[in-house]
Design a protein around this motif. Structure first.
Motif, PDB file in Angstrom:
ATOM      1  N   VAL A 261     -21.308   1.878  41.964  1.00 20.96           N
ATOM      2  CA  VAL A 261     -22.162   3.031  42.280  1.00 20.96           C
ATOM      3  C   VAL A 261     -21.824   3.534  43.677  1.00 20.96           C
ATOM      4  N   VAL A 262     -21.759   2.633  44.651  1.00 24.82           N
ATOM      5  CA  VAL A 262     -21.470   3.060  46.019  1.00 24.82           C
ATOM      6  C   VAL A 262     -20.038   3.561  46.141  1.00 24.82           C
ATOM      7  N   LEU A 263     -19.106   2.955  45.407  1.00 29.31           N
ATOM      8  CA  LEU A 263     -17.726   3.442  45.451  1.00 29.31           C
ATOM      9  C   LEU A 263     -17.607   4.817  44.799  1.00 29.31           C
ATOM     10  N   SER A 264     -18.408   5.070  43.774  1.00 26.49           N
ATOM     11  CA  SER A 264     -18.441   6.409  43.172  1.00 26.49           C
ATOM     12  C   SER A 264     -18.992   7.425  44.170  1.00 26.49           C
ATOM     13  N   TYR A 265     -19.986   7.018  44.933  1.00 24.95           N
ATOM     14  CA  TYR A 265     -20.505   7.872  46.014  1.00 24.95           C
ATOM     15  C   TYR A 265     -19.407   8.195  47.012  1.00 24.95           C
ATOM     16  N   VAL A 266     -18.647   7.183  47.416  1.00 28.62           N
ATOM     17  CA  VAL A 266     -17.559   7.378  48.377  1.00 28.62           C
ATOM     18  C   VAL A 266     -16.546   8.377  47.831  1.00 28.62           C
ATOM     19  N   ILE A 267     -16.173   8.223  46.564  1.00 31.20           N
ATOM     20  CA  ILE A 267     -15.188   9.109  45.946  1.00 31.20           C
ATOM     21  C   ILE A 267     -15.720  10.537  45.874  1.00 31.20           C
ATOM     22  N   TRP A 268     -16.942  10.684  45.396  1.00 31.91           N
ATOM     23  CA  TRP A 268     -17.544  12.018  45.240  1.00 31.91           C
ATOM     24  C   TRP A 268     -17.686  12.716  46.585  1.00 31.91           C
ATOM     25  N   TYR A 269     -18.275  12.021  47.549  1.00 30.86           N
ATOM     26  CA  TYR A 269     -18.546  12.645  48.843  1.00 30.86           C
ATOM     27  C   TYR A 269     -17.257  13.018  49.562  1.00 30.86           C
ATOM     28  N   SER A 270     -16.287  12.109  49.596  1.00 33.26           N
ATOM     29  CA  SER A 270     -15.052  12.355  50.329  1.00 33.26           C
ATOM     30  C   SER A 270     -14.249  13.497  49.700  1.00 33.26           C
ATOM     31  N   PHE A 271     -14.284  13.602  48.363  1.00 30.43           N
ATOM     32  CA  PHE A 271     -13.563  14.690  47.698  1.00 30.43           C
ATOM     33  C   PHE A 271     -14.117  16.047  48.131  1.00 30.43           C
ATOM     34  N   GLY A 272     -15.429  16.210  48.054  1.00 33.95           N
ATOM     35  CA  GLY A 272     -16.032  17.474  48.452  1.00 33.95           C
ATOM     36  C   GLY A 272     -15.919  17.736  49.935  1.00 33.95           C
ATOM     37  N   ARG A 273     -16.094  16.685  50.736  1.00 35.75           N
ATOM     38  CA  ARG A 273     -16.061  16.845  52.190  1.00 35.75           C
ATOM     39  C   ARG A 273     -14.693  17.317  52.662  1.00 35.75           C
ATOM     40  N   PHE A 274     -13.616  16.878  51.995  1.00 33.75           N
ATOM     41  CA  PHE A 274     -12.270  17.300  52.393  1.00 33.75           C
ATOM     42  C   PHE A 274     -12.154  18.824  52.382  1.00 33.75           C
ATOM     43  N   PHE A 275     -12.584  19.454  51.314  1.00 37.29           N
ATOM     44  CA  PHE A 275     -12.425  20.898  51.178  1.00 37.29           C
ATOM     45  C   PHE A 275     -13.427  21.658  52.042  1.00 37.29           C
ATOM     46  N   ILE A 276     -14.658  21.183  52.095  1.00 37.05           N
ATOM     47  CA  ILE A 276     -15.670  21.869  52.899  1.00 37.05           C
ATOM     48  C   ILE A 276     -15.343  21.764  54.379  1.00 37.05           C
ATOM     49  N   GLU A 277     -14.846  20.603  54.802  1.00 40.37           N
ATOM     50  CA  GLU A 277     -14.480  20.422  56.210  1.00 40.37           C
ATOM     51  C   GLU A 277     -13.387  21.407  56.615  1.00 40.37           C
ATOM     52  N   GLY A 278     -12.484  21.718  55.674  1.00 43.97           N
ATOM     53  CA  GLY A 278     -11.417  22.660  55.970  1.00 43.97           C
ATOM     54  C   GLY A 278     -11.902  24.065  56.244  1.00 43.97           C
ATOM     55  N   MET A 279     -13.141  24.377  55.849  1.00 44.77           N
ATOM     56  CA  MET A 279     -13.717  25.706  56.084  1.00 44.77           C
ATOM     57  C   MET A 279     -14.419  25.814  57.433  1.00 44.77           C
ATOM     58  N   ARG A 280     -14.710  24.671  58.043  1.00 48.06           N
ATOM     59  CA  ARG A 280     -15.534  24.678  59.247  1.00 48.06           C
ATOM     60  C   ARG A 280     -14.731  25.035  60.496  1.00 48.06           C
ATOM     61  N   THR A 281     -15.445  25.466  61.519  1.00 43.90           N
ATOM     62  CA  THR A 281     -14.799  25.890  62.770  1.00 43.90           C
ATOM     63  C   THR A 281     -15.100  24.959  63.935  1.00 43.90           C
ATOM     64  N   ASP A 282     -15.933  23.939  63.697  1.00 46.04           N
ATOM     65  CA  ASP A 282     -16.357  23.067  64.800  1.00 46.04           C
ATOM     66  C   ASP A 282     -15.877  21.636  64.604  1.00 46.04           C
ATOM     67  N   SER A 283     -14.833  21.452  63.801  1.00 43.02           N
ATOM     68  CA  SER A 283     -14.398  20.105  63.450  1.00 43.02           C
ATOM     69  C   SER A 283     -13.536  19.475  64.538  1.00 43.02           C
ATOM     70  N   LEU A 284     -13.540  18.139  64.559  1.00 45.72           N
ATOM     71  CA  LEU A 284     -12.646  17.387  65.424  1.00 45.72           C
ATOM     72  C   LEU A 284     -11.268  17.381  64.772  1.00 45.72           C
ATOM     73  N   MET A 285     -10.238  17.738  65.521  1.00 46.32           N
ATOM     74  CA  MET A 285      -8.896  17.880  64.963  1.00 46.32           C
ATOM     75  C   MET A 285      -8.039  16.656  65.279  1.00 46.32           C
ATOM     76  N   LEU A 286      -7.130  16.360  64.349  1.00 50.40           N
ATOM     77  CA  LEU A 286      -6.126  15.312  64.548  1.00 50.40           C
ATOM     78  C   LEU A 286      -4.856  15.783  63.855  1.00 50.40           C
ATOM     79  N   GLY A 287      -3.974  16.383  64.621  1.00 55.31           N
ATOM     80  CA  GLY A 287      -2.776  16.957  64.039  1.00 55.31           C
ATOM     81  C   GLY A 287      -3.112  18.188  63.219  1.00 55.31           C
ATOM     82  N   PRO A 288      -2.504  18.339  62.038  1.00 55.68           N
ATOM     83  CA  PRO A 288      -2.714  19.550  61.234  1.00 55.68           C
ATOM     84  C   PRO A 288      -4.050  19.597  60.505  1.00 55.68           C
ATOM     85  N   LEU A 289      -4.736  18.460  60.407  1.00 57.48           N
ATOM     86  CA  LEU A 289      -5.996  18.398  59.669  1.00 57.48           C
ATOM     87  C   LEU A 289      -7.143  17.968  60.568  1.00 57.48           C
TER      88      LEU A 289
END
Length: 279
Positions: free
Chosen positions: A212-240
């Motif tokens: 259950v918790v690993l499914s949470y990790v998979i679900w959250y990280s998948f969505g967060r990857f794309f949503i984070e790419g839209m933000r303007t206040d993120s901490l940067m590390l190289g190209p991402l």
């Protein structure tokens, strides 16, 4: 109490003033989310054989640790600024915490806590995982009130095409410019994940303990990857963004760990077995 002004303009971030003390809507929203998550975790914990006192004890320890770790995470990736302004490192009330840092701190605390209490860390995380992502989804509305965690510049016409109510559109106008409501995208994603996990975790022979918790990790990280790419206040590390790198790692880590445990530990108990056969 300050008026919200939901339908008339910008929302005041201060909910209440008690003399020199200002109570922010951000804190109120986060507090309500935590309490609701605690309540739901206790109810599910009772079904799985975990006494409610364990959840209270864990929250007392984990909450301050999570806040500190969330701050450390942020400071580390903004070290060029804080190295020149060390006095501001502790000024957490001015903003600057990262949810991934808080989650890392909470998980480390949970592992130690469960060893002391002789509980299964996997089961404890399984019980809490859906309520955590629910709290994250609710907590994003604190970012909304503060007009932060938004995306790139857009137009009012675009926001209207999303069929958003006026109070959201108005709040997305910052210094005369409209921005993408990425807080809303993540809130919807999180709450959808909450509903899916709550629905499926009670299906017989679907989730092994820890899945259950690993499914949470998979679900959250998948969505967060794309949503984070839209933000303007993120901490940067190289190209991402930093959170995008971590999201990629967690996504594949979650999938890999489920496959590994299914193959190498096929006798792990099912989630619905509850607090038996401590592992």
């Amino acid at each position: 109490m300050k008026e919200l002004g939901l339908f008339f303009g910008e929302i005041d971030p201060i909910a209440l003033k008690l003399g020199p003390i200002a109570v922010h809507w951000y804190g109120v929203i986060i507090g309500m989310a935590v309490l609701l998550a605690l309540y739901l975790s206790i109810r599910e914990g009772e079904r799985r054989g975990i006494h409610e006192d364990n959840f209270y004890d864990f929250l007392i320890v984990a909450l301050p640790v999570a806040i500190i770790c969330a701050r450390i995470y942020y400071v580390v990736f903004e070290w060029n600024y804080y190295a020149s302004n060390p006095a501001e490192i502790i000024r957490i009330w001015d903003g600057g915490i990262a949810i991934y840092g808080g989650l890392i701190g909470a998980v480390l605390t949970l592992i130690i806590f469960c060893r002391v209490k002789n509980l299964s860390p996997w089961l404890f995380m399984d019980v809490m995982a859906p309520t955590v992502i629910m709290a994250q989804g609710i907590g994003r509305w604190g970012n909304f009130v503060n007009q932060e965690a938004h995306g790139v510049q857009t137009t009012r016409a675009f926001l209207e095409r999303l069929c958003l109510p006026d109070f959201i559109i108005n709040q997305m106008k910052i210094d005369g410019i409209y921005y993408q409501p990425t807080f809303l995208y993540e809130s919807i994603w999180d709450l959808l994940g909450f509903g899916i996990l709550m629905w499926f975790r009670h299906k017989n022979h679907l989730f092994k303990r820890g899945e259950v918790v690993l499914s949470y990790v998979i679900w959250y990280s998948f969505g967060r990857f794309f949503i984070e790419g839209m933000r303007t206040d993120s901490l940067m590390l190289g190209p991402l963004r930093v959170s995008q790198w971590l999201s990629v790692f967690l996504f594949f880590f979650g999938i890999g760990l489920i496959l590994y445990r299914r193959y190498w530990h096929p006798n792990n108990p099912w989630y619905l077995d509850g607090n038996v056969d401590y592992d």
